[in-house]
Design a protein around this motif. Sequence first.
Motif, short mmCIF file in Angstrom:
data_model
loop_
_atom_site.label_atom_id
_atom_site.label_comp_id
_atom_site.label_asym_id
_atom_site.label_seq_id
_atom_site.Cartn_x
_atom_site.Cartn_y
_atom_site.Cartn_z
N GLU A 22 0.83 -1.21 0.00
CA GLU A 22 0.00 0.00 0.00
C GLU A 22 0.86 1.26 0.00
OE1 GLU A 22 -3.41 2.22 2.76
OE2 GLU A 22 -2.71 0.19 3.27
N ARG A 23 1.83 1.34 0.91
CA ARG A 23 2.68 2.53 0.99
C ARG A 23 3.53 2.67 -0.27
NH1 ARG A 23 3.43 7.61 1.92
NH2 ARG A 23 5.50 8.18 2.63
N TYR A 25 2.81 1.82 -3.33
CA TYR A 25 2.03 2.36 -4.43
C TYR A 25 1.58 3.79 -4.17
CZ TYR A 25 2.08 -1.69 -7.39
OH TYR A 25 2.49 -2.69 -8.24
N ASP A 26 1.38 4.15 -2.91
CA ASP A 26 1.12 5.56 -2.60
C ASP A 26 2.29 6.42 -3.07
OD1 ASP A 26 -1.33 5.03 -1.45
OD2 ASP A 26 -0.62 5.19 0.62
N SER A 88 -4.85 1.70 -2.37
CA SER A 88 -3.86 2.76 -2.31
C SER A 88 -4.54 4.12 -2.52
CB SER A 88 -2.78 2.56 -3.39
OG SER A 88 -2.02 3.74 -3.57
N ARG A 106 -11.96 3.30 -1.98
CA ARG A 106 -10.81 2.72 -1.30
C ARG A 106 -11.27 1.53 -0.46
NH1 ARG A 106 -6.67 5.40 3.15
NH2 ARG A 106 -5.03 3.84 2.92
#
Length: 239
Positions: A22-23, A25-26, A88, A106
């Motif tokens: 997740e982080r 792709y952020d 993300s 989301r």
Amino acid sequence: MVFSAEGPSVRELAVQALSSVERGYDLLAPKFDHTPFRTPDGILRATADALRPLGLFERGLDVCCGTGAGLGTLEELCVAPVTGVDFSAGMLAQARRAHPEAECVRADVRALPFAGGFDLAVSFGALGHFLPAERPALFAGVHRALRPGGLFAFPVGAPQPVMSGSYWALLGFDLVMRARNAVWRPPFVMYYRTCGLRPVSDDLRTAGFTVSTLPLAALGHRRGSPRYGLVLARKAAAS
């Protein structure tokens, strides 16, 4: 893999690779469309061309929509506004800017928050982010999100020949990722060789789908066989 000048630097990629999915792709989201990880337009066009004759779709869902490349495909095929889902926030922010008419949600796609509202679901390049043990929950959620008779479609590449450079590149990538995840937390799940057509089809059937494949001949052939196919997973129509 080839990155454009607008794509991420080596340092940015390294930071992403040492983050959670997740982080990571952020962080990558603002430059994602300038990387080879974005689904090529040719695959999106071939998918749209293959799905168009299969009927008129009202509502569409892009599972793991990322920055929204697949949302454009759905907007071509569906008569109602389409929906993208991803976990993300950074990727969804890009998708909203690119497709302001779409609804971007989301959520963890292993627990999709939808029930019976969609005629068509698609996904592009996302299956490698799920361990085999996680696919049943993913496919069960897609099945639940579709109306009776609804269709779940996604392109898959043919297996690479063992003697090809691509075969060894993908194998090497998976081995590096396994080594990384064995020694570093949080894990970054992205494997190219864990989602073969046969086990994926078995998981789809277990979720309640009828499964078939359609060759995407427009994307070329290798030794007489199509380089890509489209998996068509159909939910049973109402009795």
